[in-house]
Design a protein around this motif. Sequence first.
Motif, PDB file in Angstrom:
ATOM      1  N   LEU A 134      22.235  62.421  50.694  1.00  0.00           N
ATOM      2  CA  LEU A 134      21.668  63.349  51.671  1.00  0.00           C
ATOM      3  C   LEU A 134      20.428  64.036  51.113  1.00  0.00           C
ATOM      4  CD1 LEU A 134      24.856  65.050  53.186  1.00  0.00           C
ATOM      5  CD2 LEU A 134      23.196  63.650  54.412  1.00  0.00           C
ATOM      6  N   MET A 135      20.498  64.439  49.856  1.00  0.00           N
ATOM      7  CA  MET A 135      19.334  65.089  49.239  1.00  0.00           C
ATOM      8  C   MET A 135      18.128  64.158  49.218  1.00  0.00           C
ATOM      9  SD  MET A 135      20.011  68.246  48.179  1.00  0.00           S
ATOM     10  CE  MET A 135      20.690  68.357  49.824  1.00  0.00           C
ATOM     11  N   VAL A 136      18.350  62.907  48.850  1.00  0.00           N
ATOM     12  CA  VAL A 136      17.251  61.934  48.802  1.00  0.00           C
ATOM     13  C   VAL A 136      16.724  61.669  50.204  1.00  0.00           C
ATOM     14  CG1 VAL A 136      16.597  59.572  48.195  1.00  0.00           C
ATOM     15  CG2 VAL A 136      18.145  60.859  46.702  1.00  0.00           C
ATOM     16  N   GLY A 137      17.633  61.410  51.147  1.00  0.00           N
ATOM     17  CA  GLY A 137      17.215  61.101  52.508  1.00  0.00           C
ATOM     18  C   GLY A 137      16.503  62.253  53.183  1.00  0.00           C
ATOM     19  N   ILE A 138      16.978  63.476  52.978  1.00  0.00           N
ATOM     20  CA  ILE A 138      16.350  64.647  53.592  1.00  0.00           C
ATOM     21  C   ILE A 138      14.981  64.914  52.990  1.00  0.00           C
ATOM     22  CG2 ILE A 138      16.500  67.166  53.770  1.00  0.00           C
ATOM     23  CD1 ILE A 138      19.544  66.827  54.069  1.00  0.00           C
ATOM     24  N   THR A 139      14.895  64.841  51.657  1.00  0.00           N
ATOM     25  CA  THR A 139      13.631  65.137  50.981  1.00  0.00           C
ATOM     26  C   THR A 139      12.528  64.157  51.373  1.00  0.00           C
ATOM     27  OG1 THR A 139      14.907  65.996  49.106  1.00  0.00           O
ATOM     28  CG2 THR A 139      12.573  65.561  48.727  1.00  0.00           C
ATOM     29  N   LEU A 140      12.896  62.907  51.631  1.00  0.00           N
ATOM     30  CA  LEU A 140      11.898  61.909  52.024  1.00  0.00           C
ATOM     31  C   LEU A 140      11.748  61.801  53.540  1.00  0.00           C
ATOM     32  CD1 LEU A 140      12.759  59.030  49.516  1.00  0.00           C
ATOM     33  CD2 LEU A 140      10.984  60.777  49.308  1.00  0.00           C
ATOM     34  N   GLY A 141      12.823  62.044  54.277  1.00  0.00           N
ATOM     35  CA  GLY A 141      12.772  61.893  55.730  1.00  0.00           C
ATOM     36  C   GLY A 141      11.995  62.996  56.420  1.00  0.00           C
ATOM     37  N   LEU A 142      12.045  64.220  55.904  1.00  0.00           N
ATOM     38  CA  LEU A 142      11.317  65.329  56.520  1.00  0.00           C
ATOM     39  C   LEU A 142       9.798  65.096  56.535  1.00  0.00           C
ATOM     40  CD1 LEU A 142      13.315  68.423  55.205  1.00  0.00           C
ATOM     41  CD2 LEU A 142      13.144  67.659  57.571  1.00  0.00           C
ATOM     42  N   PRO A 143       9.161  64.805  55.382  1.00  0.00           N
ATOM     43  CA  PRO A 143       7.717  64.569  55.435  1.00  0.00           C
ATOM     44  C   PRO A 143       7.331  63.310  56.214  1.00  0.00           C
ATOM     45  CG  PRO A 143       8.550  64.110  53.240  1.00  0.00           C
ATOM     46  CD  PRO A 143       9.662  64.771  54.004  1.00  0.00           C
ATOM     47  N   SER A 153       4.648  55.337  57.105  1.00  0.00           N
ATOM     48  CA  SER A 153       4.636  53.870  57.024  1.00  0.00           C
ATOM     49  C   SER A 153       5.165  53.389  55.677  1.00  0.00           C
ATOM     50  CB  SER A 153       3.208  53.349  57.238  1.00  0.00           C
ATOM     51  OG  SER A 153       2.735  53.703  58.518  1.00  0.00           O
ATOM     52  N   ILE A 154       4.732  54.036  54.601  1.00  0.00           N
ATOM     53  CA  ILE A 154       5.155  53.612  53.255  1.00  0.00           C
ATOM     54  C   ILE A 154       6.646  53.867  53.048  1.00  0.00           C
ATOM     55  CG2 ILE A 154       4.889  54.042  50.792  1.00  0.00           C
ATOM     56  CD1 ILE A 154       1.929  54.686  51.364  1.00  0.00           C
ATOM     57  N   LEU A 155       7.088  55.085  53.371  1.00  0.00           N
ATOM     58  CA  LEU A 155       8.498  55.430  53.155  1.00  0.00           C
ATOM     59  C   LEU A 155       9.411  54.620  54.072  1.00  0.00           C
ATOM     60  CD1 LEU A 155       8.237  59.329  52.755  1.00  0.00           C
ATOM     61  CD2 LEU A 155       8.535  57.610  50.962  1.00  0.00           C
ATOM     62  N   SER A 156       8.999  54.407  55.299  1.00  0.00           N
ATOM     63  CA  SER A 156       9.811  53.612  56.225  1.00  0.00           C
ATOM     64  C   SER A 156       9.905  52.165  55.773  1.00  0.00           C
ATOM     65  CB  SER A 156       9.222  53.672  57.640  1.00  0.00           C
ATOM     66  OG  SER A 156       9.275  54.975  58.157  1.00  0.00           O
ATOM     67  N   PHE A 157       8.808  51.629  55.239  1.00  0.00           N
ATOM     68  CA  PHE A 157       8.839  50.254  54.723  1.00  0.00           C
ATOM     69  C   PHE A 157       9.827  50.122  53.574  1.00  0.00           C
ATOM     70  CE2 PHE A 157       7.315  47.236  51.508  1.00  0.00           C
ATOM     71  CZ  PHE A 157       7.374  46.052  52.239  1.00  0.00           C
ATOM     72  N   LEU A 158       9.830  51.086  52.659  1.00  0.00           N
ATOM     73  CA  LEU A 158      10.754  51.037  51.521  1.00  0.00           C
ATOM     74  C   LEU A 158      12.202  51.156  51.992  1.00  0.00           C
ATOM     75  CD1 LEU A 158       8.822  53.280  48.948  1.00  0.00           C
ATOM     76  CD2 LEU A 158       8.998  50.783  48.971  1.00  0.00           C
ATOM     77  N   ALA A 159      12.431  52.045  52.968  1.00  0.00           N
ATOM     78  CA  ALA A 159      13.792  52.207  53.496  1.00  0.00           C
ATOM     79  C   ALA A 159      14.258  50.929  54.193  1.00  0.00           C
ATOM     80  CB  ALA A 159      13.836  53.390  54.465  1.00  0.00           C
ATOM     81  N   ASN A 160      13.404  50.346  54.993  1.00  0.00           N
ATOM     82  CA  ASN A 160      13.770  49.108  55.700  1.00  0.00           C
ATOM     83  C   ASN A 160      13.970  47.958  54.734  1.00  0.00           C
ATOM     84  OD1 ASN A 160      13.650  50.338  58.226  1.00  0.00           O
ATOM     85  ND2 ASN A 160      11.467  49.921  58.460  1.00  0.00           N
ATOM     86  N   LEU A 161      13.251  47.986  53.626  1.00  0.00           N
ATOM     87  CA  LEU A 161      13.400  46.944  52.615  1.00  0.00           C
ATOM     88  C   LEU A 161      14.809  46.964  52.023  1.00  0.00           C
ATOM     89  CD1 LEU A 161      11.721  44.723  51.175  1.00  0.00           C
ATOM     90  CD2 LEU A 161      11.232  46.416  49.391  1.00  0.00           C
ATOM     91  N   VAL A 162      15.309  48.173  51.735  1.00  0.00           N
ATOM     92  CA  VAL A 162      16.667  48.295  51.197  1.00  0.00           C
ATOM     93  C   VAL A 162      17.702  47.944  52.265  1.00  0.00           C
ATOM     94  CG1 VAL A 162      18.354  49.889  50.196  1.00  0.00           C
ATOM     95  CG2 VAL A 162      15.942  50.048  49.536  1.00  0.00           C
ATOM     96  N   LEU A 163      17.465  48.399  53.494  1.00  0.00           N
ATOM     97  CA  LEU A 163      18.411  48.135  54.573  1.00  0.00           C
ATOM     98  C   LEU A 163      18.471  46.665  54.972  1.00  0.00           C
ATOM     99  CD1 LEU A 163      17.668  51.224  56.855  1.00  0.00           C
ATOM    100  CD2 LEU A 163      19.726  50.822  55.496  1.00  0.00           C
ATOM    101  N   ALA A 164      17.444  45.899  54.587  1.00  0.00           N
ATOM    102  CA  ALA A 164      17.429  44.481  54.934  1.00  0.00           C
ATOM    103  C   ALA A 164      18.477  43.687  54.150  1.00  0.00           C
ATOM    104  CB  ALA A 164      16.035  43.890  54.680  1.00  0.00           C
ATOM    105  N   PHE A 165      18.920  44.217  52.987  1.00  0.00           N
ATOM    106  CA  PHE A 165      19.936  43.529  52.198  1.00  0.00           C
ATOM    107  C   PHE A 165      21.314  43.760  52.802  1.00  0.00           C
ATOM    108  CE2 PHE A 165      16.581  43.676  49.067  1.00  0.00           C
ATOM    109  CZ  PHE A 165      16.761  42.517  48.340  1.00  0.00           C
ATOM    110  N   PRO A 166      22.166  42.744  52.855  1.00  0.00           N
ATOM    111  CA  PRO A 166      23.570  42.984  53.245  1.00  0.00           C
ATOM    112  C   PRO A 166      24.206  43.970  52.272  1.00  0.00           C
ATOM    113  CG  PRO A 166      23.063  40.636  53.221  1.00  0.00           C
ATOM    114  CD  PRO A 166      21.887  41.326  52.603  1.00  0.00           C
TER     115      PRO A 166
END
Length: 385
Positions: A134-143, A153-166
């Motif tokens: 939660l701390m990581v997601g909140i700190t990056l999701g707010l900005p 765009s950069i943060l969303s790309f990194l998040a989607n990159l991790v979520l792409a893995f099963p």
Amino acid sequence: MQAQYISASAIILEVLWRFWPVWLALAIVMGASFIYKKKLALYGQLFDSGVGIAGVFICLFWLFTAIFASTISPFDPLGQIPIMKDTLPGAIEPQSGLVYLFGGDKLARDVFSRMVYGSQIVLIIAPAATGFALMVGITLGLPAGYYGGKIDSILSFLANLVLAFPVILLFYLLVTPGIMDTPIPYALAGVFFLFPIIFFCVLFWTRYKNRPDRIYILLGLTLIVGGWIYLGLVFDRDPLKIVHIDPNQLNIFVAVVFASSPGVFRIVRGLTMDIKTRDYVAAAQTRGESPWYIMLWEILPNARGPLIVDACLRIGYTTILLGTLGYFGLGLAPESPDWGTAIKDASRLLRSFIHPALPPTIALMSFVLGLNLLADSLREQSMKD
């Protein structure tokens, strides 16, 4: 020499008696919660519905079980008494006269004691790892949600990159024994465990930067306590020898935070993009408040409902995931009393002895059920708000 047994009714009464510290603590906490529920904000509102009461009761039951595990358990969860191997529930241990209430497993360990101590592992790793996520997601999701543009765009790309893995494949890669021989888990831990320190420093600074009497005390306490925990968790260099985490647990901890943070990030980002268009945010901008003040003190409090619900559900998912990893023999040590490992050990002899598998299975199921009921009740209350 064969073990002697007590009756089924005696087993039930003995189990109920072993949990006496839990019943006492539940009576005090639940009773006080009912009496003062109007003064307890969101927590008090949970007692307005049967679903909320059931969820709180189950979660508190396992919390107090973890706290009083040493009092409840009649045996050492790792202790082996050869004569008690594969004994059925209610077997009396000849030397001490104590009872293997749920029987013995294939290594002659008390199933009841292992189930009780297993709650400690689950209630330490799952909530703590979810909190860091939660701390990581909140700190990056707010900005990302507030600023948009390249940052988003950069943060969303990194998040989607991790979520792409099963998810199960990602965890398999992160918790295999060989990964501990590399610096990857410690490097990830070093990064992730900085986020709570950064979050609270920015939180206090934006609120009290014009109050020197408070800001320096709060920042100092944050850096001292955060640095102390950071040294203990990442480097195992706690000078007081209080904060410590085993390498296997650190591995799982980091894997949970790494896999869960992108999901939290997307939720926070979406909530921020919606809330930043509200009138009270525009009023704060007109007053000249800084962007981080607006994010932390205007947007985040108004996003607390969905985040609390997500946290409860995420703890449940993490609990199931820990059980899955334990079942596959990944992460924690083979002798660990965690519920997943206990289920795995018992499943190998399931056709011959079913009793060692039932207690950890029911414990895992009931804890996740309690979290889901709690999340359902919190969702209802957040919708009312």
